[in-house]
Design a protein around this motif. Structure first.
Motif, PDB file in Angstrom:
ATOM      1  N   MET A   1       0.839  -1.196   0.000  1.00  0.00           N
ATOM      2  CA  MET A   1       0.000   0.000   0.000  1.00  0.00           C
ATOM      3  C   MET A   1       0.874   1.246   0.000  1.00  0.00           C
ATOM      4  SD  MET A   1      -2.755   1.318   2.853  1.00  0.00           S
ATOM      5  CE  MET A   1      -4.163   0.402   2.276  1.00  0.00           C
ATOM      6  N   LYS A   2       0.553   2.206  -0.858  1.00  0.00           N
ATOM      7  CA  LYS A   2       1.332   3.432  -0.950  1.00  0.00           C
ATOM      8  C   LYS A   2       1.039   4.367   0.225  1.00  0.00           C
ATOM      9  CE  LYS A   2       2.199   3.731  -5.920  1.00  0.00           C
ATOM     10  NZ  LYS A   2       2.124   4.600  -7.116  1.00  0.00           N
ATOM     11  N   THR A   3       2.057   5.175   0.558  1.00  0.00           N
ATOM     12  CA  THR A   3       1.917   6.175   1.616  1.00  0.00           C
ATOM     13  C   THR A   3       2.156   7.546   1.018  1.00  0.00           C
ATOM     14  OG1 THR A   3       2.822   4.558   3.192  1.00  0.00           O
ATOM     15  CG2 THR A   3       2.691   6.864   3.919  1.00  0.00           C
ATOM     16  N   PRO A   4       1.109   8.222   0.520  1.00  0.00           N
ATOM     17  CA  PRO A   4       1.296   9.540  -0.095  1.00  0.00           C
ATOM     18  C   PRO A   4       1.491  10.619   0.964  1.00  0.00           C
ATOM     19  CG  PRO A   4      -1.017   8.946  -0.127  1.00  0.00           C
ATOM     20  CD  PRO A   4      -0.290   7.761   0.438  1.00  0.00           C
ATOM     21  N   LEU A   5       2.109  11.726   0.556  1.00  0.00           N
ATOM     22  CA  LEU A   5       2.322  12.844   1.469  1.00  0.00           C
ATOM     23  C   LEU A   5       2.403  14.132   0.669  1.00  0.00           C
ATOM     24  CD1 LEU A   5       2.952  13.734   4.448  1.00  0.00           C
ATOM     25  CD2 LEU A   5       5.367  13.596   3.811  1.00  0.00           C
ATOM     26  N   VAL A   6       1.696  15.157   1.132  1.00  0.00           N
ATOM     27  CA  VAL A   6       1.773  16.485   0.513  1.00  0.00           C
ATOM     28  C   VAL A   6       2.660  17.365   1.388  1.00  0.00           C
ATOM     29  CG1 VAL A   6       0.499  18.542  -0.192  1.00  0.00           C
ATOM     30  CG2 VAL A   6      -0.479  16.262  -0.579  1.00  0.00           C
ATOM     31  N   CYS A   7       3.731  17.901   0.811  1.00  0.00           N
ATOM     32  CA  CYS A   7       4.666  18.766   1.537  1.00  0.00           C
ATOM     33  C   CYS A   7       4.308  20.222   1.252  1.00  0.00           C
ATOM     34  CB  CYS A   7       6.098  18.498   1.093  1.00  0.00           C
ATOM     35  SG  CYS A   7       6.665  16.813   1.379  1.00  0.00           S
ATOM     36  N   ARG A   8       4.171  21.006   2.323  1.00  0.00           N
ATOM     37  CA  ARG A   8       3.907  22.437   2.163  1.00  0.00           C
ATOM     38  C   ARG A   8       4.551  23.169   3.353  1.00  0.00           C
ATOM     39  NH1 ARG A   8      -0.244  24.892  -0.955  1.00  0.00           N
ATOM     40  NH2 ARG A   8      -1.457  22.967  -0.970  1.00  0.00           N
ATOM     41  N   ARG A   9       5.875  23.060   3.441  1.00  0.00           N
ATOM     42  CA  ARG A   9       6.601  23.675   4.548  1.00  0.00           C
ATOM     43  C   ARG A   9       7.199  25.012   4.119  1.00  0.00           C
ATOM     44  NH1 ARG A   9       7.447  18.264   4.419  1.00  0.00           N
ATOM     45  NH2 ARG A   9       6.987  17.083   6.328  1.00  0.00           N
ATOM     46  N   LYS A  10       7.633  25.780   5.124  1.00  0.00           N
ATOM     47  CA  LYS A  10       8.313  27.038   4.871  1.00  0.00           C
ATOM     48  C   LYS A  10       9.591  27.091   5.710  1.00  0.00           C
ATOM     49  CE  LYS A  10       4.051  29.673   4.045  1.00  0.00           C
ATOM     50  NZ  LYS A  10       3.215  30.819   4.504  1.00  0.00           N
ATOM     51  N   GLY A  11      10.640  27.687   5.120  1.00  0.00           N
ATOM     52  CA  GLY A  11      11.875  27.913   5.854  1.00  0.00           C
ATOM     53  C   GLY A  11      11.814  29.236   6.592  1.00  0.00           C
ATOM     54  N   PRO A  12      12.897  29.654   7.227  1.00  0.00           N
ATOM     55  CA  PRO A  12      14.199  28.983   7.226  1.00  0.00           C
ATOM     56  C   PRO A  12      14.240  27.793   8.189  1.00  0.00           C
ATOM     57  CG  PRO A  12      14.289  30.931   8.599  1.00  0.00           C
ATOM     58  CD  PRO A  12      12.926  30.937   7.959  1.00  0.00           C
ATOM     59  N   LEU A  13      15.350  27.049   8.130  1.00  0.00           N
ATOM     60  CA  LEU A  13      15.579  25.942   9.056  1.00  0.00           C
ATOM     61  C   LEU A  13      16.510  26.422  10.153  1.00  0.00           C
ATOM     62  CD1 LEU A  13      14.652  24.460   6.394  1.00  0.00           C
ATOM     63  CD2 LEU A  13      16.077  22.546   7.143  1.00  0.00           C
ATOM     64  N   ARG A  14      16.153  26.103  11.391  1.00  0.00           N
ATOM     65  CA  ARG A  14      16.996  26.504  12.515  1.00  0.00           C
ATOM     66  C   ARG A  14      16.970  25.417  13.583  1.00  0.00           C
ATOM     67  NH1 ARG A  14      18.805  31.514  11.918  1.00  0.00           N
ATOM     68  NH2 ARG A  14      19.637  31.520  14.039  1.00  0.00           N
ATOM     69  N   GLY A  15      18.146  25.188  14.196  1.00  0.00           N
ATOM     70  CA  GLY A  15      18.213  24.255  15.310  1.00  0.00           C
ATOM     71  C   GLY A  15      19.315  23.226  15.157  1.00  0.00           C
ATOM     72  N   SER A  16      19.526  22.478  16.223  1.00  0.00           N
ATOM     73  CA  SER A  16      20.482  21.377  16.238  1.00  0.00           C
ATOM     74  C   SER A  16      19.727  20.056  16.118  1.00  0.00           C
ATOM     75  CB  SER A  16      21.291  21.381  17.537  1.00  0.00           C
ATOM     76  OG  SER A  16      22.035  22.574  17.660  1.00  0.00           O
ATOM     77  N   PHE A  17      20.381  19.072  15.549  1.00  0.00           N
ATOM     78  CA  PHE A  17      19.720  17.788  15.366  1.00  0.00           C
ATOM     79  C   PHE A  17      20.763  16.679  15.285  1.00  0.00           C
ATOM     80  CE2 PHE A  17      20.747  19.382  11.194  1.00  0.00           C
ATOM     81  CZ  PHE A  17      21.119  18.267  10.458  1.00  0.00           C
ATOM     82  N   ALA A  18      20.331  15.485  15.572  1.00  0.00           N
ATOM     83  CA  ALA A  18      21.163  14.294  15.386  1.00  0.00           C
ATOM     84  C   ALA A  18      20.470  13.401  14.374  1.00  0.00           C
ATOM     85  CB  ALA A  18      21.354  13.552  16.705  1.00  0.00           C
ATOM     86  N   VAL A  19      21.207  12.962  13.380  1.00  0.00           N
ATOM     87  CA  VAL A  19      20.630  12.064  12.379  1.00  0.00           C
ATOM     88  C   VAL A  19      20.895  10.623  12.795  1.00  0.00           C
ATOM     89  CG1 VAL A  19      20.777  13.677  10.462  1.00  0.00           C
ATOM     90  CG2 VAL A  19      22.730  12.208  10.983  1.00  0.00           C
ATOM     91  N   PRO A  20      20.165   9.677  12.233  1.00  0.00           N
ATOM     92  CA  PRO A  20      20.397   8.258  12.572  1.00  0.00           C
ATOM     93  C   PRO A  20      21.817   7.822  12.227  1.00  0.00           C
ATOM     94  CG  PRO A  20      18.312   8.547  11.412  1.00  0.00           C
ATOM     95  CD  PRO A  20      19.033   9.847  11.317  1.00  0.00           C
ATOM     96  N   GLY A  21      22.201   6.669  12.773  1.00  0.00           N
ATOM     97  CA  GLY A  21      23.536   6.132  12.539  1.00  0.00           C
ATOM     98  C   GLY A  21      23.816   5.895  11.065  1.00  0.00           C
ATOM     99  N   ASP A  22      25.075   6.007  10.709  1.00  0.00           N
ATOM    100  CA  ASP A  22      25.511   5.841   9.322  1.00  0.00           C
ATOM    101  C   ASP A  22      25.092   4.471   8.787  1.00  0.00           C
ATOM    102  OD1 ASP A  22      27.856   7.117   7.346  1.00  0.00           O
ATOM    103  OD2 ASP A  22      27.649   4.931   7.229  1.00  0.00           O
TER     104      ASP A  22
END
Length: 430
Positions: A1-22
């Protein structure tokens, strides 16, 4: 089953983050743990579908993999065993290609397959050099496509000169070399990511690396501790988005900055982005740091030659960023993009063209003129996680228009929390 998504975001991007392991290191931590002479303990393992494919594969070969709090423990068997069933690698080309090298020496019969996308990805460039070592492998469509059938054989070392730099092909040959008689040598036209070399050498394997030439002698690695750094290929989407949006400032915490993987940072600097590294340290032979990128005016640049293997997975989102840079960005020597989860060069070229970008495609790359505001577009992701995430970034460069993704289920293969993190860095804007 497909998982559709509509993106409608606005920038700017700000903050710190950790991404998943390599992802590359996570695959290798599990696989090398299964080959080891004693147990291995892995922290920071990427919890995503591609890595789970390798997890299930090493269990099928006799390893025991279990959780111990936040860590994963791999207990190797005395010797790898013939799998009782077909090994399903899902969407993971890394799993399939590296397993070809390992299974070439495992007594008995093994079959490797995957999902519809993986079964369209070529394997001959792995099979042919392994056969020179005495391996017995075959595949469908004239040995071109999975499934792959492997019959364990006695292997002999060989010298391989690869026409295209590929960490997956190199790693498959080095792994086969652990079971071969004599020395196995792999030479590439340019150095590709070297996680395999670092991890094997750090575990006592007799390995010599000299730029694009690597040699290994037979022997099992020792067990040990692996702390997986954050994946620069996952962080790339947020770093590129921030670089192209005025007022953005993001910091990727604990990110892997292995020199064979940091071509992205070199390109961002060449385009004029402000990139700084802090808190540099090393763990299990892999360098890591906190990487900050600030948005601003960008200029076009050239991406070609030895730089390409150092950022091959980041090229789709760099194509998006190039639409926002003043002048001409040229990408060459990237024919490898055509044999990923999709033909990423053709797919991104078509999507960006429909979104209003001025782009010219070549057989091995493209040229993009910018800056160009993008328009909303409907996206067929083609089961390719990097297409989906790159086009979610492209939406940030529209004038608030929507980008409709037909299926984002593929993002679970590498970055299950991608969209939630993008929401947070955009201040909750969708």
């Amino acid at each position: 089953m497909k998982t559709p998504l509509v993106c409608r975001r606005k920038g700017p991007l700000r903050g710190s983050f950790a991404v998943p392991g390599d992802k590359s290191i996570s695959h290798r931590a599990l696989l090398f743990g299964a080959l080891a002479t004693s147990p291995s303990r892995v922290t920071g393992l990427l919890e995503a579908e591609d890595v789970h494919s390798t997890w299930k594969a090493v269990e099928a070969l006799g390893a025991r993999v279990s959780r111990d709090g936040a860590a994963v423990v791999v207990e190797p068997p005395a010797a790898l065993v013939e799998p009782a069933d077909v090994i399903d690698c899902g969407n993971s080309g890394t799993s399939l290609r590296l397993l070809c090298g390992v299974l070439a020496a495992v007594p008995g019969l093994s079959v490797l397959t995957g999902d519809a996308s993986l079964r369209r990805r070529p394997v001959r460039r792995v099979l042919d050099p392994l056969r020179r070592m005495g391996a017995d492998l075959s595949a469908r469509d004239g040995d071109r496509l999975p499934p792959v059938v492997v019959k364990g054989a006695r292997l002999r070392g060989a010298t391989h000169v690869l026409p295209v730099a590929s960490a997956q092909v190199k790693s498959a040959l080095l792994l086969a070399g652990l079971f071969a008689e004599g020395e196995t040598v792999v030479e590439e036209p340019a150095p590709s990511r070297d996680h395999t070399e670092r991890m094997l050498a750090g575990r006592g394997v007799a390995l010599r690396a000299d730029g694009p030439r690597v040699a290994v002698r037979p022997g099992r690695p020792a067990g040990g501790e692996v702390d997986v750094p954050g994946d620069i290929s996952s962080a790339a989407f947020f770093l590129c988005a921030a670089a192209g949006l005025e007022g953005s400032r993001v910091t990727a915490l604990g990110m892997g900055v292995n020199p064979t993987r940091t071509g992205l940072l070199d390109v961002l600097r060449a385009m004029g982005a402000r990139v700084t590294l802090a808190n540099g340290r090393e763990s299990a032979g892999e360098p890591r740091a906190d990487v900050t990128v600030e948005g601003g005016a960008l200029a076009g640049t050239e991406i070609a030659g030895p730089l390409v293997p150092r950022l091959i997975d980041e090229l789709p989102v760099l194509m998006v960023l190039a639409t926002q840079a003043r002048g001409r960005t040229v990408i060459r020597d990237a024919k490898e993009l055509r044999v990923k989860e999709s033909d990423r060069l053709a797919t991104m070229g078509e999507l960006l063209h429909r979104a209003g970008a001025r782009i010219e495609l070549f057989d091995d790359g493209c040229a993009i003129e910018g800056p160009t505001p993008l328009s909303g577009v409907a996206v067929e992701t083609k089961l390719d996680h990097r297409i989906a995430m790159s086009m979610a970034v492209a939406q940030l460069f529209t004038r608030g228009e929507a980008v409709a993704l037909d299926d984002v289920g593929c993002v679970r293969t590498s970055f299950p929390g991608f969209f939630e993190l993008l929401d947070r860095l955009c201040g909750g804007e969708r």
